[in-house]
Enzyme design. Structure first.
Site, mmCIF file in Angstrom:
data_model
loop_
_atom_site.group_PDB
_atom_site.id
_atom_site.type_symbol
_atom_site.label_atom_id
_atom_site.label_comp_id
_atom_site.label_asym_id
_atom_site.label_seq_id
_atom_site.Cartn_x
_atom_site.Cartn_y
_atom_site.Cartn_z
ATOM 1 N N CYS A 38 -19.244 -9.868 -27.512
ATOM 2 C CA CYS A 38 -20.502 -9.375 -28.082
ATOM 3 C C CYS A 38 -20.191 -8.588 -29.358
ATOM 4 C CB CYS A 38 -21.226 -8.481 -27.079
ATOM 5 S SG CYS A 38 -22.821 -7.906 -27.709
ATOM 6 N N CYS A 70 -21.348 -0.974 -28.043
ATOM 7 C CA CYS A 70 -21.753 -0.045 -26.975
ATOM 8 C C CYS A 70 -20.501 0.480 -26.249
ATOM 9 C CB CYS A 70 -22.684 -0.759 -25.996
ATOM 10 S SG CYS A 70 -23.986 -1.696 -26.827
ATOM 11 N N CYS A 110 -19.420 -0.635 -22.706
ATOM 12 C CA CYS A 110 -19.526 -2.041 -22.287
ATOM 13 C C CYS A 110 -18.225 -2.838 -22.390
ATOM 14 C CB CYS A 110 -20.625 -2.726 -23.083
ATOM 15 S SG CYS A 110 -20.927 -4.403 -22.460
ATOM 16 N N CYS A 153 -31.598 -12.498 -12.213
ATOM 17 C CA CYS A 153 -31.555 -11.884 -13.545
ATOM 18 C C CYS A 153 -30.373 -12.422 -14.343
ATOM 19 C CB CYS A 153 -31.462 -10.375 -13.386
ATOM 20 S SG CYS A 153 -31.426 -9.527 -14.961
ATOM 21 N N CYS A 187 -38.322 -4.024 -17.671
ATOM 22 C CA CYS A 187 -37.271 -3.375 -16.885
ATOM 23 C C CYS A 187 -36.461 -2.558 -17.868
ATOM 24 C CB CYS A 187 -36.401 -4.443 -16.201
ATOM 25 S SG CYS A 187 -34.949 -3.749 -15.393
ATOM 26 N N ARG A 210 -34.435 1.410 -9.696
ATOM 27 C CA ARG A 210 -33.323 0.586 -9.196
ATOM 28 C C ARG A 210 -32.020 1.372 -9.164
ATOM 29 N NH1 ARG A 210 -32.989 -4.935 -8.619
ATOM 30 N NH2 ARG A 210 -34.964 -5.047 -9.711
HETATM 31 N N1 SAM Z 1 -26.615 -7.432 -24.402
HETATM 32 C C1 SAM Z 1 -27.839 -7.046 -23.810
HETATM 33 C C2 SAM Z 1 -28.201 -5.609 -24.082
HETATM 34 O O1 SAM Z 1 -27.351 -4.804 -24.389
HETATM 35 O O2 SAM Z 1 -29.377 -5.301 -23.945
HETATM 36 C C3 SAM Z 1 -27.915 -7.314 -22.322
HETATM 37 C C4 SAM Z 1 -26.745 -7.042 -21.423
HETATM 38 S S1 SAM Z 1 -26.199 -5.344 -21.284
HETATM 39 C C5 SAM Z 1 -24.702 -5.556 -20.414
HETATM 40 C C6 SAM Z 1 -27.346 -4.632 -20.095
HETATM 41 C C7 SAM Z 1 -27.157 -3.205 -19.695
HETATM 42 O O3 SAM Z 1 -26.059 -3.067 -18.801
HETATM 43 C C8 SAM Z 1 -26.843 -2.174 -20.762
HETATM 44 O O4 SAM Z 1 -27.964 -1.786 -21.486
HETATM 45 C C9 SAM Z 1 -26.310 -1.013 -19.936
HETATM 46 O O5 SAM Z 1 -27.344 -0.149 -19.559
HETATM 47 C C10 SAM Z 1 -25.717 -1.708 -18.704
HETATM 48 N N2 SAM Z 1 -24.255 -1.578 -18.695
HETATM 49 C C11 SAM Z 1 -23.370 -2.259 -19.434
HETATM 50 N N3 SAM Z 1 -22.108 -1.878 -19.161
HETATM 51 C C12 SAM Z 1 -22.192 -0.910 -18.221
HETATM 52 C C13 SAM Z 1 -21.232 -0.108 -17.542
HETATM 53 N N4 SAM Z 1 -19.932 -0.209 -17.808
HETATM 54 N N5 SAM Z 1 -21.659 0.770 -16.622
HETATM 55 C C14 SAM Z 1 -22.997 0.885 -16.364
HETATM 56 N N6 SAM Z 1 -23.939 0.162 -16.980
HETATM 57 C C15 SAM Z 1 -23.557 -0.724 -17.899
HETATM 58 C C1 DTB Z 2 -28.897 -2.857 -15.794
HETATM 59 O O1 DTB Z 2 -29.524 -1.823 -16.060
HETATM 60 N N1 DTB Z 2 -27.715 -2.897 -15.193
HETATM 61 C C2 DTB Z 2 -27.243 -4.248 -15.068
HETATM 62 C C3 DTB Z 2 -28.443 -5.069 -15.604
HETATM 63 N N2 DTB Z 2 -29.341 -4.073 -16.057
HETATM 64 C C4 DTB Z 2 -28.228 -6.132 -16.583
HETATM 65 C C5 DTB Z 2 -25.944 -4.479 -15.727
HETATM 66 C C6 DTB Z 2 -24.835 -3.546 -15.281
HETATM 67 C C7 DTB Z 2 -23.586 -3.978 -15.957
HETATM 68 C C8 DTB Z 2 -22.380 -3.253 -15.458
HETATM 69 C C9 DTB Z 2 -21.135 -3.670 -16.163
HETATM 70 C C10 DTB Z 2 -20.771 -5.103 -15.968
HETATM 71 O O2 DTB Z 2 -20.794 -5.626 -14.833
HETATM 72 O O3 DTB Z 2 -20.400 -5.756 -16.974
HETATM 73 FE FE1 SF4 Z 3 -23.276 -6.340 -26.140
HETATM 74 FE FE2 SF4 Z 3 -22.562 -4.997 -23.975
HETATM 75 FE FE3 SF4 Z 3 -23.882 -3.757 -25.907
HETATM 76 FE FE4 SF4 Z 3 -25.165 -5.614 -24.391
HETATM 77 S S1 SF4 Z 3 -24.340 -3.664 -23.706
HETATM 78 S S2 SF4 Z 3 -25.239 -5.385 -26.636
HETATM 79 S S3 SF4 Z 3 -23.463 -7.030 -23.999
HETATM 80 S S4 SF4 Z 3 -21.820 -4.642 -26.084
#
Ligand code: SAM
Ligand code: DTB
Ligand code: SF4
Length: 331
Positions: free
Chosen positions: A63, A67, A70, A107, A198, A270
């Protein structure tokens, strides 16, 4: 005769929360906070019931966004294999398996800043497959234009997940490639298309209690409350800038759930990422605080989630039934 304005009561649906009012909720004695949260929960929801969604990463890794939490950002070496968009029939098979295991919503997540035209065509087909199984559909694909949100809605999408993640002030410390206003723009586009929203965030990134209150204030003061509010506990992934973030006090995590329940009484709250490392007792407290939905299945997007057998056992021991987002009870 005009009646005197009455003070708002805890449990009212409101969109005028001040940060001080929300901070005052966080400052309540733990038992008082949980008591209020559970009381309000029962005014608006069936008690002893949770909704279960299964996640699938349909496009993993690489990506362009940064973030800090992430594992899927191209900027951090987290050992994740980059994958191209999954085939529609593979997603349909995963959704069927999730339905057969008891999930009512599927989802689909993609590691994009925003979807491209060719991605949208594939997502439309995936949404059609999920709906054909009789499941609710949800997607989280990054930023959307109004046209894209409408296209997803027309394809039968029920929910769009797009988190604000933290307070507006803390946001720029964890993401530099987009700003908080971009998030709000997408949420507006999602609402305008008639999709269910959501939207929630993450606890445990080094934010203060004030940031947590501000995040909930922004959510509660949206023109409509999100139908679903995911509260994630940071999964600290090695290689990300937040790999060494200090763990959250479990009671503070429960407080976050309880305050979310009180300020958005009718929303599904959630209990999201982080459950794998939570004890059964902590999860039970989170349900008592008003959490009424979970992610169900061995994996979140790229990290672990409790085994299906552990979740079934936990829910059975607590006497919790599973239900669809519309409140329809399943076995
Ligand atoms: N790329 C899209 C975005 O950022 O909206 C969708 C996928 S992103 C992985 C969805 C959500 O997962 C993020 O907004 C964040 O709140 C959650 N998330 C990602 N990595 C995480 C982590 N290591 N621990 C907890 N929540 C996480
Ligand atoms: C949300 O709030 N949590 C989910 C879903 N929406 C998409 C994602 C959590 C991701 C946790 C890190 C991972 O598994 O990559
Ligand atoms: Fe990309 Fe992860 Fe950020 Fe979503 S949360 S925009 S997948 S870096």
């Amino acid at each position: 005769m005009p009646t005197a304005p009455t003070a708002p009561m805890l449990g009212d649906i409101r969109h005028d929360w001040t940060c001080e009012q929300i901070e005052a909720l966080f400052a309540l004695p733990f038992q008082d906070l949980l008591f209020e949260a559970q009381r309000i929960h029962r005014e608006h929801h069936a008690p002893n019931t949770v909704q279960m969604s299964t996640l699938l990463s349909v496009k993993t890794g690489a990506c362009p966004e940064d973030c800090a939490y992430c594992p899927q950002s191209v900027r951090y070496d987290t050992g994740l294999d980059r994958e191209s968009l999954l085939a529609v029939q593979d997603v349909a098979a995963a959704a069927r398996a999730a339905r057969d295991a008891g999930a009512t919503r599927f989802c689909m997540g993609a590691a994009w800043r925003s979807p491209k035209k060719k991605d949208m065509d594939v997502m439309v087909a995936m949404i059609g497959e999920v709906r054909a199984l009789g499941m609710e559909s949800c997607a989280t694909l990054g930023m959307l234009t109004r046209e894209q949100a409408q296209e997803l809605r027309d394809a039968g999408l029920d929910y769009y997940n797009h988190n604000i993640d933290s307070s507006p002030e803390f946001y720029e410390r964890i993401i530099t490639t987009r700003d908080f206003a971009d998030r709000l723009d997408t949420l507006e586009a999602v609402r305008a298309a008639g999709l269910n929203v959501c939207c929630g965030g993450i606890v445990g990134m080094g934010e203060t209690l004030h940031d947590r209150a501000r995040m909930l204030q922004v959510l509660a003061n949206l023109p409509e409350h999100p139908e679903s509010v995911p509260i994630n506990q940071l999964v600290a992934v090695p290689g990300t800038p937040l790999a060494d973030a200090a763990p959250v006090d479990p009671f503070d995590f429960v407080r976050m759930i309880a305050v979310a329940r009180i300020v958005m009484p009718a929303s599904f709250v959630r209990l999201s990422a982080g459950r794998e490392s939570m004890s059964d007792e902590l999860q039970a407290l989170a349900f008592l605080a008003g959490a009424n939905s979970i992610f169900y299945g061995e994996k979140l997007l790229t990290t672990g989630n409790p085994d299906v057998s552990r979740d079934r056992d936990l829910l059975a021991r607590l006497g919790i039934a599973t239900a669809g987002g519309n409140g329809a009870l399943h076995a």
